[in-house]
Design an enzyme around this catalytic site. Structure first.
Site, PDB file in Angstrom:
ATOM      1  CG  ASP A  10      -1.692   1.163   1.464  1.00 38.08           C
ATOM      2  OD1 ASP A  10      -2.448   1.494   0.548  1.00 38.08           O
ATOM      3  OD2 ASP A  10      -1.588   1.802   2.528  1.00 38.08           O
ATOM      4  CG  LEU A  11       1.742   5.619  -1.988  1.00 40.49           C
ATOM      5  CD1 LEU A  11       3.232   5.389  -2.108  1.00 40.49           C
ATOM      6  CD2 LEU A  11       1.233   6.294  -3.265  1.00 40.49           C
ATOM      7  CG  ASP A  12      -1.629   7.698   0.419  1.00 35.91           C
ATOM      8  OD1 ASP A  12      -0.535   8.086  -0.005  1.00 35.91           O
ATOM      9  OD2 ASP A  12      -2.710   7.996  -0.106  1.00 35.91           O
ATOM     10  CB  THR A  18       0.274  11.016   1.578  1.00 31.97           C
ATOM     11  OG1 THR A  18      -0.022   9.644   1.571  1.00 31.97           O
ATOM     12  CG2 THR A  18       1.492  11.290   0.740  1.00 31.97           C
ATOM     13  CE  LYS A  46      -4.439   8.149   8.935  1.00 21.36           C
ATOM     14  NZ  LYS A  46      -3.616   7.855  10.112  1.00 21.36           N
ATOM     15  CB  SER A 115      -1.746   2.771  -3.891  1.00 21.02           C
ATOM     16  OG  SER A 115      -2.305   4.003  -3.511  1.00 21.02           O
ATOM     17  CB  ALA A 116      -7.137   3.407  -2.761  1.00 18.45           C
ATOM     18  CE  LYS A 146      -5.692  -0.847  -1.266  1.00 21.58           C
ATOM     19  NZ  LYS A 146      -4.580  -0.089  -0.662  1.00 21.58           N
ATOM     20  CD  GLU A 170      -3.716  -1.667   2.841  1.00 18.63           C
ATOM     21  OE1 GLU A 170      -3.856  -0.849   3.771  1.00 18.63           O
ATOM     22  OE2 GLU A 170      -4.019  -1.393   1.674  1.00 18.63           O
ATOM     23  CG  ASP A 171      -2.124   2.645   6.271  1.00 13.55           C
ATOM     24  OD1 ASP A 171      -2.467   2.235   5.144  1.00 13.55           O
ATOM     25  OD2 ASP A 171      -2.352   3.801   6.660  1.00 13.55           O
TER      26      ASP A 171
END
Ligand code: B16
Ligand code: MG
Length: 213
Positions: A10-12, A18, A46, A115-116, A146, A170-171
């Site tokens: 995942d990115l953020d 971010t 998030k 990522s979304a 997701k 993932e967060d």
């Protein structure tokens, strides 16, 4: 030695933080629409898609708008957000990220982004992380957000690795659910109270020991 041959990130909230820029940008819109919006409310956004984020924000103010107005609000928020992320650099990469990516490369484990966000391209470029990735899947490539597993299944497909041999970092709760629906190892980056369903849990990627996975 790990049994996993693919790693999907995942990115953020996993590679970079971010969330604060998303918050500042949504907050600006909230103020314009006189909707109360706190940092705590922002937690609900998030990992959630842009459209869903706007839904949540408007529901906080019990506001209703036409499709056209909603499109306009999302564009407006995105402009502010992009302005922030264009100032990013490698100092905003979260602890342990680069070391883990290097270890994965060294072990010949394929790496994908899942990522979304529709802005992943700018963020990866500004932080200099792009070259670690064998495949990129983001909000521009998928139609189901997701917790639907689409983003991770497409990532595995692009890597050419069976889903069962992929691990996901993932967060967000919805992201952990998506990874599990995809039949992948779901590694949560966060706390037990936020991510109760993760297969493994770390507070930061600094704690990851690949040999233990
Ligand atoms: P954008 P991730 C998600 O990214 C964010 O966590 C979420 O807060 C945001 O609304 C979503 O991307 C869409 O982002 O507006 O940039 O397309 O955590 O899946 O990497
Ligand atoms: Mg996230």
């Amino acid at each position: 030695m790990t049994n996993y041959h693919g790693a999907i990130f995942d990115l953020d909230g996993v590679l970079v933080d971010t969330a604060r820029y998303h918050y500042l940008a949504w907050k600006q819109l909230a103020e314009q629409l006189t909707i109360p919006f706190s940092a705590e409310d922002n937690e609900r956004l998030k990992g959630v898609s842009r459209v869903k984020s706007l839904d949540i924000l408007l529901s906080l103010g019990n506001k209703h708008y036409t499709e056209k107005e909603r499109e306009h609000f999302m564009e407006q928020k995105n402009k502010v957000y992009v302005h922030y992320i264009e100032q990013m650099d490698e100092t905003e990469i979260l602890p342990g990220v680069v070391e883990l990516l290097k270890q994965l490369k060294h072990k010949n484990i394929k790496i994908a982004l899942g990522s979304a966000s529709k802005n992943s391209g700018i963020i990866l470029k500004k932080t200099g992380l792009r070259h670690y990735f064998d495949a990129i899947v983001d909000g521009n490539d998928v139609s189901r957000a997701k917790p639907d597993p689409e983003v991770f299944l497409l990532g595995a497909k692009k890597l050419g690795i069976p889903a069962g041999q992929c691990m996901v970092f993932e967060d967000a709760k919805a992201g952990i659910a998506a990874a599990k629906h995809a039949g992948m190892l779901a590694i949560g980056v966060g706390t037990k109270s936020n991510l109760p369903n993760a297969d493994r849990l770390v507070e930061s990627l600094e704690e990851i020991e690949l040999s233990e996975l």
